[in-house]
Design a protein around this motif. Sequence first.
Motif, PDB file in Angstrom:
ATOM      1  N   LEU A 107     101.408 -64.432  34.547  1.00  0.00           N
ATOM      2  CA  LEU A 107     101.323 -64.717  33.116  1.00  0.00           C
ATOM      3  C   LEU A 107      99.902 -65.038  32.669  1.00  0.00           C
ATOM      4  O   LEU A 107      99.546 -64.801  31.504  1.00  0.00           O
ATOM      5  CB  LEU A 107     102.269 -65.850  32.730  1.00  0.00           C
ATOM      6  N   VAL A 108      99.074 -65.563  33.570  1.00  0.00           N
ATOM      7  CA  VAL A 108      97.677 -65.836  33.210  1.00  0.00           C
ATOM      8  C   VAL A 108      96.753 -64.715  33.675  1.00  0.00           C
ATOM      9  O   VAL A 108      95.542 -64.818  33.573  1.00  0.00           O
ATOM     10  CB  VAL A 108      97.187 -67.205  33.744  1.00  0.00           C
ATOM     11  N   GLY A 109      97.328 -63.631  34.194  1.00  0.00           N
ATOM     12  CA  GLY A 109      96.549 -62.450  34.527  1.00  0.00           C
ATOM     13  C   GLY A 109      95.959 -62.401  35.926  1.00  0.00           C
ATOM     14  O   GLY A 109      94.912 -61.793  36.131  1.00  0.00           O
ATOM     15  N   VAL A 110      96.643 -63.009  36.895  1.00  0.00           N
ATOM     16  CA  VAL A 110      96.147 -63.012  38.270  1.00  0.00           C
ATOM     17  C   VAL A 110      97.261 -62.571  39.211  1.00  0.00           C
ATOM     18  O   VAL A 110      98.384 -63.060  39.126  1.00  0.00           O
ATOM     19  CB  VAL A 110      95.646 -64.418  38.684  1.00  0.00           C
ATOM     20  N   VAL A 111      96.925 -61.636  40.110  1.00  0.00           N
ATOM     21  CA  VAL A 111      97.850 -61.219  41.164  1.00  0.00           C
ATOM     22  C   VAL A 111      97.076 -61.230  42.474  1.00  0.00           C
ATOM     23  O   VAL A 111      96.059 -60.531  42.594  1.00  0.00           O
ATOM     24  CB  VAL A 111      98.438 -59.811  40.903  1.00  0.00           C
ATOM     25  N   HIS A 112      97.545 -62.017  43.405  1.00  0.00           N
ATOM     26  CA  HIS A 112      96.931 -62.083  44.737  1.00  0.00           C
ATOM     27  C   HIS A 112      95.424 -62.304  44.627  1.00  0.00           C
ATOM     28  O   HIS A 112      94.624 -61.618  45.245  1.00  0.00           O
ATOM     29  CB  HIS A 112      97.253 -60.801  45.515  1.00  0.00           C
ATOM     30  N   GLU A 113      95.027 -63.223  43.778  1.00  0.00           N
ATOM     31  CA  GLU A 113      93.634 -63.603  43.534  1.00  0.00           C
ATOM     32  C   GLU A 113      92.810 -62.551  42.794  1.00  0.00           C
ATOM     33  O   GLU A 113      91.597 -62.657  42.707  1.00  0.00           O
ATOM     34  CB  GLU A 113      92.942 -63.992  44.845  1.00  0.00           C
ATOM     35  N   PHE A 114      93.427 -61.500  42.286  1.00  0.00           N
ATOM     36  CA  PHE A 114      92.716 -60.465  41.534  1.00  0.00           C
ATOM     37  C   PHE A 114      93.108 -60.558  40.061  1.00  0.00           C
ATOM     38  O   PHE A 114      94.268 -60.795  39.733  1.00  0.00           O
ATOM     39  CB  PHE A 114      93.065 -59.062  42.047  1.00  0.00           C
ATOM     40  N   ASP A 115      92.142 -60.344  39.187  1.00  0.00           N
ATOM     41  CA  ASP A 115      92.443 -60.270  37.758  1.00  0.00           C
ATOM     42  C   ASP A 115      93.238 -58.992  37.493  1.00  0.00           C
ATOM     43  O   ASP A 115      92.936 -57.938  38.046  1.00  0.00           O
ATOM     44  CB  ASP A 115      91.152 -60.258  36.926  1.00  0.00           C
ATOM     45  N   THR A 116      94.235 -59.089  36.628  1.00  0.00           N
ATOM     46  CA  THR A 116      95.112 -57.940  36.356  1.00  0.00           C
ATOM     47  C   THR A 116      94.585 -57.083  35.215  1.00  0.00           C
ATOM     48  O   THR A 116      95.338 -56.678  34.341  1.00  0.00           O
ATOM     49  CB  THR A 116      96.543 -58.401  36.033  1.00  0.00           C
ATOM     50  N   GLY A 117      93.322 -56.766  35.259  1.00  0.00           N
ATOM     51  CA  GLY A 117      92.723 -55.901  34.254  1.00  0.00           C
ATOM     52  C   GLY A 117      93.022 -54.441  34.544  1.00  0.00           C
ATOM     53  O   GLY A 117      93.797 -54.105  35.454  1.00  0.00           O
ATOM     54  N   PRO A 118      92.392 -53.548  33.780  1.00  0.00           N
ATOM     55  CA  PRO A 118      92.639 -52.114  33.931  1.00  0.00           C
ATOM     56  C   PRO A 118      92.320 -51.580  35.330  1.00  0.00           C
ATOM     57  O   PRO A 118      93.018 -50.709  35.835  1.00  0.00           O
ATOM     58  CB  PRO A 118      91.722 -51.470  32.893  1.00  0.00           C
ATOM     59  N   THR A 119      91.283 -52.118  35.969  1.00  0.00           N
ATOM     60  CA  THR A 119      90.930 -51.652  37.320  1.00  0.00           C
ATOM     61  C   THR A 119      92.033 -51.993  38.309  1.00  0.00           C
ATOM     62  O   THR A 119      92.445 -51.145  39.111  1.00  0.00           O
ATOM     63  CB  THR A 119      89.588 -52.278  37.773  1.00  0.00           C
ATOM     64  N   PHE A 120      92.526 -53.232  38.257  1.00  0.00           N
ATOM     65  CA  PHE A 120      93.600 -53.637  39.166  1.00  0.00           C
ATOM     66  C   PHE A 120      94.843 -52.779  38.963  1.00  0.00           C
ATOM     67  O   PHE A 120      95.447 -52.305  39.921  1.00  0.00           O
ATOM     68  CB  PHE A 120      93.954 -55.120  38.961  1.00  0.00           C
ATOM     69  N   VAL A 121      95.221 -52.579  37.713  1.00  0.00           N
ATOM     70  CA  VAL A 121      96.429 -51.809  37.418  1.00  0.00           C
ATOM     71  C   VAL A 121      96.279 -50.363  37.903  1.00  0.00           C
ATOM     72  O   VAL A 121      97.201 -49.790  38.495  1.00  0.00           O
ATOM     73  CB  VAL A 121      96.760 -51.870  35.904  1.00  0.00           C
ATOM     74  N   ALA A 122      95.106 -49.767  37.686  1.00  0.00           N
ATOM     75  CA  ALA A 122      94.868 -48.391  38.136  1.00  0.00           C
ATOM     76  C   ALA A 122      94.900 -48.301  39.663  1.00  0.00           C
ATOM     77  O   ALA A 122      95.496 -47.374  40.228  1.00  0.00           O
ATOM     78  CB  ALA A 122      93.539 -47.881  37.602  1.00  0.00           C
ATOM     79  N   MET A 135     100.475 -47.095  45.045  1.00  0.00           N
ATOM     80  CA  MET A 135     101.902 -46.777  45.113  1.00  0.00           C
ATOM     81  C   MET A 135     102.187 -45.307  44.854  1.00  0.00           C
ATOM     82  O   MET A 135     103.176 -44.765  45.338  1.00  0.00           O
ATOM     83  CB  MET A 135     102.690 -47.631  44.104  1.00  0.00           C
ATOM     84  N   ALA A 136     101.346 -44.640  44.084  1.00  0.00           N
ATOM     85  CA  ALA A 136     101.586 -43.234  43.753  1.00  0.00           C
ATOM     86  C   ALA A 136     101.402 -42.326  44.959  1.00  0.00           C
ATOM     87  O   ALA A 136     102.138 -41.341  45.107  1.00  0.00           O
ATOM     88  CB  ALA A 136     100.658 -42.794  42.621  1.00  0.00           C
ATOM     89  N   ILE A 137     100.463 -42.646  45.815  1.00  0.00           N
ATOM     90  CA  ILE A 137     100.191 -41.762  46.956  1.00  0.00           C
ATOM     91  C   ILE A 137     101.401 -41.649  47.885  1.00  0.00           C
ATOM     92  O   ILE A 137     101.855 -40.545  48.162  1.00  0.00           O
ATOM     93  CB  ILE A 137      98.902 -42.185  47.688  1.00  0.00           C
ATOM     94  N   PRO A 138     101.982 -42.759  48.372  1.00  0.00           N
ATOM     95  CA  PRO A 138     103.171 -42.589  49.219  1.00  0.00           C
ATOM     96  C   PRO A 138     104.350 -41.971  48.461  1.00  0.00           C
ATOM     97  O   PRO A 138     105.154 -41.230  49.031  1.00  0.00           O
ATOM     98  CB  PRO A 138     103.511 -43.994  49.695  1.00  0.00           C
ATOM     99  N   SER A 139     104.426 -42.267  47.170  1.00  0.00           N
ATOM    100  CA  SER A 139     105.482 -41.665  46.366  1.00  0.00           C
ATOM    101  C   SER A 139     105.325 -40.146  46.319  1.00  0.00           C
ATOM    102  O   SER A 139     106.298 -39.395  46.471  1.00  0.00           O
ATOM    103  CB  SER A 139     105.445 -42.260  44.958  1.00  0.00           C
ATOM    104  N   LEU A 140     104.099 -39.687  46.128  1.00  0.00           N
ATOM    105  CA  LEU A 140     103.837 -38.244  46.128  1.00  0.00           C
ATOM    106  C   LEU A 140     104.031 -37.624  47.509  1.00  0.00           C
ATOM    107  O   LEU A 140     104.387 -36.454  47.627  1.00  0.00           O
ATOM    108  CB  LEU A 140     102.421 -37.960  45.620  1.00  0.00           C
TER     109      LEU A 140
END
Length: 158
Positions: free
Chosen positions: A51-66, A72-77
Amino acid sequence: MTRSSTTAGAFQEARLPVQAKLAAAWTSVMFLYIYVDYLALYKPGVIDDILVGVVHEFDTGPTFVALALTLMAIPSLMILLSTTLPARVNRASNLVVATLYIPASLYNADGESWSYSYFYGLSIGLEVLLLAFILRAAWTWPRTTRATAGRDLAQARV
């Protein structure tokens, strides 16, 4: 009247193509990734951090999301690619991707508390076992001899 296993008949082993084995293994890897991420949400404080924008000590900005999507997309593909790529490319891509994902899976334990060591140990252990299966299946991909390949090609033309 009792039957022995020889009179009852043995089960016939179904021969699955390597492509099907690889696709099934990548599907299992994806299920583990999804469920581990989902179940991790039940750890105290995780949702507050999100909720405050942190996942596993990383900020959840555009770079993290990408990067997370790419991860996850690579194993899915790979599920699709394992069933559609030509054998030589298929084998190589499975060897490369599975090799790169072993350290990625191991990294998930970094910084986690010992109270969740069983959860992460089990999930990472299963992921690494599946990736090792993928490596073995791709590495031991059966080869056709030139004579067999030529005969198969000739039969396909008829």
